[in-house]
Design a protein around this motif. Sequence first.
Motif, PDB file in Angstrom:
ATOM      1  N   TYR A 119       0.804   1.942   0.977  1.00 10.86           N
ATOM      2  CA  TYR A 119       2.171   1.455   0.885  1.00 10.86           C
ATOM      3  C   TYR A 119       2.208   0.278   1.808  1.00 10.86           C
ATOM      4  O   TYR A 119       2.051   0.350   2.728  1.00 10.86           O
ATOM      5  CB  TYR A 119       3.586   3.059   1.683  1.00 10.86           C
ATOM      6  N   SER A 120       3.078  -0.243   1.035  1.00  8.12           N
ATOM      7  CA  SER A 120       3.700  -2.033   2.058  1.00  8.12           C
ATOM      8  C   SER A 120       4.361  -1.570   2.469  1.00  8.12           C
ATOM      9  O   SER A 120       6.358  -1.525   1.759  1.00  8.12           O
ATOM     10  CB  SER A 120       3.788  -3.084   0.634  1.00  8.12           C
ATOM     11  N   VAL A 122      -2.503   0.201  -7.612  1.00 11.48           N
ATOM     12  CA  VAL A 122      -1.527   0.260  -9.068  1.00 11.48           C
ATOM     13  C   VAL A 122      -0.040  -0.651  -8.543  1.00 11.48           C
ATOM     14  O   VAL A 122       0.646  -0.404  -8.847  1.00 11.48           O
ATOM     15  CB  VAL A 122      -1.271   1.848  -9.230  1.00 11.48           C
ATOM     16  N   GLY A 123      -0.617  -1.542  -7.158  1.00 10.27           N
ATOM     17  CA  GLY A 123       0.116  -2.776  -6.970  1.00 10.27           C
ATOM     18  C   GLY A 123       0.184  -4.213  -7.490  1.00 10.27           C
ATOM     19  O   GLY A 123      -0.939  -4.120  -8.372  1.00 10.27           O
ATOM     20  N   GLU A 124       1.402  -4.848  -7.692  1.00 15.67           N
ATOM     21  CA  GLU A 124       1.402  -5.790  -8.751  1.00 15.67           C
ATOM     22  C   GLU A 124       1.245  -6.617  -7.815  1.00 15.67           C
ATOM     23  O   GLU A 124       1.094  -7.112  -6.766  1.00 15.67           O
ATOM     24  CB  GLU A 124       2.617  -5.661  -9.444  1.00 15.67           C
ATOM     25  N   GLY A 125       0.476  -8.107  -8.587  1.00 20.55           N
ATOM     26  CA  GLY A 125      -0.304  -9.057  -7.727  1.00 20.55           C
ATOM     27  C   GLY A 125      -1.276  -9.368  -8.570  1.00 20.55           C
ATOM     28  O   GLY A 125      -1.874  -8.869  -9.265  1.00 20.55           O
ATOM     29  N   GLU A 126      -2.111 -10.744  -8.335  1.00 15.32           N
ATOM     30  CA  GLU A 126      -3.137 -11.455  -8.567  1.00 15.32           C
ATOM     31  C   GLU A 126      -4.002 -10.753  -7.223  1.00 15.32           C
ATOM     32  O   GLU A 126      -3.199 -10.682  -6.158  1.00 15.32           O
ATOM     33  CB  GLU A 126      -3.290 -13.047  -8.697  1.00 15.32           C
ATOM     34  N   ASN A 127      -5.191 -11.216  -7.320  1.00 15.83           N
ATOM     35  CA  ASN A 127      -6.487 -10.314  -6.143  1.00 15.83           C
ATOM     36  C   ASN A 127      -6.562  -9.981  -5.628  1.00 15.83           C
ATOM     37  O   ASN A 127      -6.683  -9.534  -4.177  1.00 15.83           O
ATOM     38  CB  ASN A 127      -6.035 -12.355  -5.364  1.00 15.83           C
ATOM     39  N   LYS A 154       6.875   0.265  -0.509  1.00 14.84           N
ATOM     40  CA  LYS A 154       6.343   0.139  -1.871  1.00 14.84           C
ATOM     41  C   LYS A 154       4.831   0.448  -2.219  1.00 14.84           C
ATOM     42  O   LYS A 154       3.912   0.241  -1.439  1.00 14.84           O
ATOM     43  CB  LYS A 154       6.231  -1.681  -2.676  1.00 14.84           C
ATOM     44  N   LEU A 155       4.234   1.227  -2.839  1.00 17.68           N
ATOM     45  CA  LEU A 155       3.161   2.217  -3.285  1.00 17.68           C
ATOM     46  C   LEU A 155       1.883   0.503  -3.238  1.00 17.68           C
ATOM     47  O   LEU A 155       2.410   0.785  -4.603  1.00 17.68           O
ATOM     48  CB  LEU A 155       3.142   3.130  -4.141  1.00 17.68           C
ATOM     49  N   LEU A 156       0.533   1.037  -3.184  1.00 20.43           N
ATOM     50  CA  LEU A 156      -0.073   0.047  -3.742  1.00 20.43           C
ATOM     51  C   LEU A 156      -1.113   0.633  -4.227  1.00 20.43           C
ATOM     52  O   LEU A 156      -1.835   0.058  -5.042  1.00 20.43           O
ATOM     53  CB  LEU A 156      -0.598  -0.721  -2.133  1.00 20.43           C
ATOM     54  N   ALA A 157      -1.731   1.326  -3.630  1.00 21.35           N
ATOM     55  CA  ALA A 157      -3.487   1.528  -3.916  1.00 21.35           C
ATOM     56  C   ALA A 157      -2.910   3.548  -3.287  1.00 21.35           C
ATOM     57  O   ALA A 157      -2.385   4.133  -2.371  1.00 21.35           O
ATOM     58  CB  ALA A 157      -4.156   0.857  -3.546  1.00 21.35           C
ATOM     59  N   ARG A 158      -4.111   4.375  -4.856  1.00 19.51           N
ATOM     60  CA  ARG A 158      -4.583   5.722  -4.074  1.00 19.51           C
ATOM     61  C   ARG A 158      -6.070   5.015  -3.505  1.00 19.51           C
ATOM     62  O   ARG A 158      -6.740   4.549  -4.174  1.00 19.51           O
ATOM     63  CB  ARG A 158      -5.209   6.507  -4.956  1.00 19.51           C
ATOM     64  N   SER A 159      -6.693   6.210  -1.857  1.00 23.99           N
ATOM     65  CA  SER A 159      -7.459   5.732  -1.200  1.00 23.99           C
ATOM     66  C   SER A 159      -8.161   6.737  -0.519  1.00 23.99           C
ATOM     67  O   SER A 159      -7.317   7.844  -0.226  1.00 23.99           O
ATOM     68  CB  SER A 159      -7.255   4.526  -0.832  1.00 23.99           C
ATOM     69  N   ARG A 160      -9.178   6.486  -0.003  1.00 20.97           N
ATOM     70  CA  ARG A 160      -9.999   7.199   1.344  1.00 20.97           C
ATOM     71  C   ARG A 160      -9.969   7.087   2.906  1.00 20.97           C
ATOM     72  O   ARG A 160     -10.437   6.099   2.531  1.00 20.97           O
ATOM     73  CB  ARG A 160     -10.856   8.607   0.260  1.00 20.97           C
ATOM     74  N   THR A 161     -10.522   7.697   3.453  1.00 25.75           N
ATOM     75  CA  THR A 161     -10.742   6.604   4.795  1.00 25.75           C
ATOM     76  C   THR A 161     -12.361   6.822   4.354  1.00 25.75           C
ATOM     77  O   THR A 161     -12.618   6.961   3.873  1.00 25.75           O
ATOM     78  CB  THR A 161     -10.175   8.035   5.779  1.00 25.75           C
TER      79      THR A 161
END
Length: 159
Positions: A71-72, A104-109, A32-39
């Motif tokens: 990704y998770s 972009v992942g769903e959920g709280e916190n 599941k895609l969680l985020a766009r990020s960079r090192t």
Amino acid sequence: MFKMAQVFVYGTLKSGQPNNYRMLDAANGKAKLLARSRTVDSYPLVIATQYNVPFLLNIPGKGHRVQGEIYSVDEKMLNFLDWFERCPHQYQRTLVKLEVDEWVGEGENNPKAGSIVEAFVYSTTTYKPEWLQNPTYENYNYKGDHGLEYIRREDRSTK
């Protein structure tokens, strides 16, 4: 019980790239895609071999802060990715610190933009010395201006 793992992808497994379908194939496991990020640290991301494969060289402090996606993944997908990335022979799976660009992942916190998180990355310490002379990239795209289009495994000759 296996806890979901977070994996950072920066090359052909990212959205819109030729191997992203492998991340979406339920036969390989769940991702599941969680985020766009960079090192957080800079790394040399090079394109090498006759197949134009993107490699993240495990040399922190050189190159660029590499952009990618977090990704998770479940245990089945992590095992698939180990196989796909030929871990531990071609790539090694290690932890890397990442700065979240957009969650972009769903959920709280959920982590906010600018937060630092950790995820596994497939990088390599096994490379040819001449790869260090290759151009380095911040954001891989198989059809980028570099003109080095990735050749999928299915399309490689067995000669």
